[in-house]
Design a protein around this motif. Structure first.
Motif, PDB file in Angstrom:
ATOM      1  N   THR A  10       1.012  -1.662   0.367  1.00 63.51           N
ATOM      2  CA  THR A  10      -0.259   0.067  -0.418  1.00 63.51           C
ATOM      3  C   THR A  10       1.080   1.200   0.078  1.00 63.51           C
ATOM      4  N   ARG A  11       2.189   1.599   0.611  1.00 60.40           N
ATOM      5  CA  ARG A  11       2.667   2.255  -0.180  1.00 60.40           C
ATOM      6  C   ARG A  11       4.911   2.035   0.177  1.00 60.40           C
ATOM      7  N   ILE A  12       4.573   2.879  -0.453  1.00 61.14           N
ATOM      8  CA  ILE A  12       6.621   2.129  -0.079  1.00 61.14           C
ATOM      9  C   ILE A  12       7.232   3.743   0.276  1.00 61.14           C
ATOM     10  N   VAL A  13       8.158   3.422   0.997  1.00 58.59           N
ATOM     11  CA  VAL A  13       8.553   4.157   1.908  1.00 58.59           C
ATOM     12  C   VAL A  13      10.343   4.362   2.010  1.00 58.59           C
ATOM     13  N   ARG A  14      10.137   5.706   2.506  1.00 59.90           N
ATOM     14  CA  ARG A  14      12.198   5.942   1.923  1.00 59.90           C
ATOM     15  C   ARG A  14      12.753   6.479   3.317  1.00 59.90           C
ATOM     16  N   VAL A  15      13.863   6.306   3.895  1.00 58.94           N
ATOM     17  CA  VAL A  15      14.198   6.666   5.222  1.00 58.94           C
ATOM     18  C   VAL A  15      15.522   7.262   4.550  1.00 58.94           C
ATOM     19  N   TYR A  16      15.198   8.084   5.560  1.00 56.29           N
ATOM     20  CA  TYR A  16      17.301   8.798   5.083  1.00 56.29           C
ATOM     21  C   TYR A  16      17.957   9.505   6.097  1.00 56.29           C
ATOM     22  N   GLU A  17      18.935   9.318   6.517  1.00 57.63           N
ATOM     23  CA  GLU A  17      19.096   9.597   7.748  1.00 57.63           C
ATOM     24  C   GLU A  17      20.012  11.159   7.704  1.00 57.63           C
ATOM     25  N   ALA A  18      19.514  11.978   8.673  1.00 56.53           N
ATOM     26  CA  ALA A  18      20.169  13.444   9.421  1.00 56.53           C
ATOM     27  C   ALA A  18      21.158  12.918  10.123  1.00 56.53           C
ATOM     28  N   TYR A  19      22.447  12.924   9.840  1.00 56.75           N
ATOM     29  CA  TYR A  19      22.961  12.919  11.265  1.00 56.75           C
ATOM     30  C   TYR A  19      23.942  14.619  11.285  1.00 56.75           C
ATOM     31  N   TRP A  20      23.411  13.990  12.986  1.00 52.75           N
ATOM     32  CA  TRP A  20      24.022  15.481  13.641  1.00 52.75           C
ATOM     33  C   TRP A  20      24.915  15.672  14.741  1.00 52.75           C
ATOM     34  N   VAL A  21      26.264  15.527  15.234  1.00 59.12           N
ATOM     35  CA  VAL A  21      26.789  15.578  16.503  1.00 59.12           C
ATOM     36  C   VAL A  21      27.111  17.029  16.973  1.00 59.12           C
ATOM     37  N   PRO A  22      26.682  16.319  17.970  1.00 61.07           N
ATOM     38  CA  PRO A  22      27.038  17.728  19.234  1.00 61.07           C
ATOM     39  C   PRO A  22      28.533  17.966  19.474  1.00 61.07           C
ATOM     40  N   GLU A  23      29.007  16.605  19.489  1.00 57.44           N
ATOM     41  CA  GLU A  23      30.260  16.554  19.733  1.00 57.44           C
ATOM     42  C   GLU A  23      31.578  17.914  19.253  1.00 57.44           C
ATOM     43  N   SER A  24      30.797  17.829  17.916  1.00 56.98           N
ATOM     44  CA  SER A  24      31.750  18.881  17.050  1.00 56.98           C
ATOM     45  C   SER A  24      31.795  20.359  17.921  1.00 56.98           C
ATOM     46  N   ARG A  25      30.398  20.838  18.697  1.00 57.06           N
ATOM     47  CA  ARG A  25      30.946  22.336  19.458  1.00 57.06           C
ATOM     48  C   ARG A  25      31.964  22.382  20.180  1.00 57.06           C
ATOM     49  N   SER A  26      32.469  23.707  19.592  1.00 57.07           N
ATOM     50  CA  SER A  26      33.600  23.881  21.026  1.00 57.07           C
ATOM     51  C   SER A  26      33.467  23.162  22.205  1.00 57.07           C
ATOM     52  N   SER A  27      32.056  23.826  22.540  1.00 62.32           N
ATOM     53  CA  SER A  27      31.534  24.464  24.172  1.00 62.32           C
ATOM     54  C   SER A  27      31.718  22.351  24.553  1.00 62.32           C
ATOM     55  N   PHE A  28      32.034  21.272  24.182  1.00 62.30           N
ATOM     56  CA  PHE A  28      32.095  20.207  25.271  1.00 62.30           C
ATOM     57  C   PHE A  28      33.244  19.448  24.275  1.00 62.30           C
ATOM     58  N   GLY A  29      34.061  19.597  26.171  1.00 64.18           N
ATOM     59  CA  GLY A  29      35.056  19.641  27.148  1.00 64.18           C
ATOM     60  C   GLY A  29      35.999  18.554  26.556  1.00 64.18           C
ATOM     61  N   ILE A  30      37.580  17.708  26.119  1.00 63.07           N
ATOM     62  CA  ILE A  30      37.769  17.296  25.620  1.00 63.07           C
ATOM     63  C   ILE A  30      37.764  15.475  26.459  1.00 63.07           C
ATOM     64  N   LEU A  31      37.355  15.787  27.925  1.00 65.83           N
ATOM     65  CA  LEU A  31      37.437  14.217  28.874  1.00 65.83           C
ATOM     66  C   LEU A  31      35.653  13.677  28.070  1.00 65.83           C
ATOM     67  N   LYS A  32      35.052  15.117  27.995  1.00 68.77           N
ATOM     68  CA  LYS A  32      33.165  14.664  27.848  1.00 68.77           C
ATOM     69  C   LYS A  32      33.319  13.597  26.031  1.00 68.77           C
ATOM     70  N   THR A  33      34.004  14.576  25.610  1.00 70.45           N
ATOM     71  CA  THR A  33      34.166  13.753  23.653  1.00 70.45           C
ATOM     72  C   THR A  33      34.996  12.288  23.678  1.00 70.45           C
ATOM     73  N   PHE A  34      36.293  12.521  24.950  1.00 73.90           N
ATOM     74  CA  PHE A  34      36.847  11.343  24.601  1.00 73.90           C
ATOM     75  C   PHE A  34      36.105  10.490  25.282  1.00 73.90           C
ATOM     76  N   PHE A  35      35.175  10.036  26.437  1.00 73.24           N
ATOM     77  CA  PHE A  35      33.879   9.325  27.099  1.00 73.24           C
ATOM     78  C   PHE A  35      33.050   8.737  25.502  1.00 73.24           C
ATOM     79  N   ARG A  36      32.544   9.946  25.191  1.00 74.96           N
ATOM     80  CA  ARG A  36      31.790   9.277  24.135  1.00 74.96           C
ATOM     81  C   ARG A  36      32.456   8.936  22.769  1.00 74.96           C
ATOM     82  N   PHE A  37      34.013   8.714  22.570  1.00 79.35           N
ATOM     83  CA  PHE A  37      34.371   8.354  21.644  1.00 79.35           C
ATOM     84  C   PHE A  37      34.613   6.950  22.111  1.00 79.35           C
ATOM     85  N   MET A  38      35.315   6.668  23.259  1.00 83.37           N
ATOM     86  CA  MET A  38      35.483   5.393  23.778  1.00 83.37           C
ATOM     87  C   MET A  38      33.746   4.719  23.775  1.00 83.37           C
ATOM     88  N   GLY A  39      32.626   5.126  24.021  1.00 82.53           N
ATOM     89  CA  GLY A  39      31.533   4.192  23.443  1.00 82.53           C
ATOM     90  C   GLY A  39      31.277   3.718  21.772  1.00 82.53           C
TER      91      GLY A  39
END
Length: 219
Positions: free
Chosen positions: A79-108
């Motif tokens: 009854t329907r054809i659906v397309r799913v597009y991914e819009a990827y937004w990374v808040p870690e790229s903001r300079s307001s995020f510290g190195i330590l928090k970015t490190f743990f995010r990346f380790m995850g």
């Protein structure tokens, strides 16, 4: 261009994982469909991974397409054809995020392939089918790849979820043995084992890339 509906999946808040997050979203979307009425809400099926090039855009846009299947008078209909597009937004790229928090995010992110590797075979279907397609590029018998994909789709439907509740790889092999004659199921089971190995190699490659990037940044 065939008529279709589009879903744009925005993510990046929390613990974003590109492609993995989309696969997890579609997995839960599919599970939601299993709980709905076959005659009204229907179910998403025939997932395919495609690409297109929009006019005036130099980058290729990837998307996942599936069909909405509704049961009418006991017969399934698209009854329907659906397309799913991914819009990827990374808040870690903001300079307001510290190195330590970015490190743990990346380790995850680094250890996320292990989470996928130890999940049941029915989980993260988008990544598993992607690895199947990659294996199929160098596979001599394309018909076997198509049958494996079709069997995996059937393995996810309502009836199979009731018969194979755990969704493990062992259950998938048993499903192939039951669904196909012995001479054919032996080939498919062998191909499924190769598929699992290809899937593990894909995850290991992703892990290696993450680790390499991590050490490069650390240096």
């Amino acid at each position: 261009m065939k008529k279709h509906h589009a879903i744009i999946y925005y993510h990046g808040i929390g613990s974003p994982r590109r492609h993995m997050s989309l696969g997890n979203f579609l997995d839960h979307f599919d599970l939601y469909g299993q709980r709905q009425s076959k005659n009204v809400a229907g179910k998403p099926r025939n997932f395919k991974y495609k690409s297109e090039l929009f006019a005036g855009d130099d980058d290729v846009t990837n998307y996942i397409e599936f069909k909405k299947i509704v049961e009418i008078n006991g017969s399934p209909r698209v009854t329907r054809i659906v397309r799913v597009y991914e819009a990827y937004w990374v808040p870690e790229s903001r300079s307001s995020f510290g190195i330590l928090k970015t490190f743990f995010r990346f380790m995850g992110r680094v250890f996320s392939p292990f989470k996928v590797a130890f999940s049941v075979w029915r989980s993260y279907p988008a990544i598993r089918i992607l690895s199947l397609f990659k294996m199929g590029e160098n596979y001599s018998n394309k018909g076997v790849i198509e049958k494996i994909e079709r069997a995996y789709r059937d393995f996810e439907n309502w009836e199979s979820r009731g018969d194979y509740k755990n969704g493990t790889f062992r259950e998938f092999k048993n499903y192939l043995s039951v669904k196909y004659p012995k001479h054919e199921s032996e080939k498919l089971v062998k191909a499924a084992i190769n598929w699992r190995s290809s899937f593990v190699r894909l995850l290991l490659l992703r892990f290696y890339l993450y680790i390499s990037f991590f050490w490069l940044q650390l240096a």
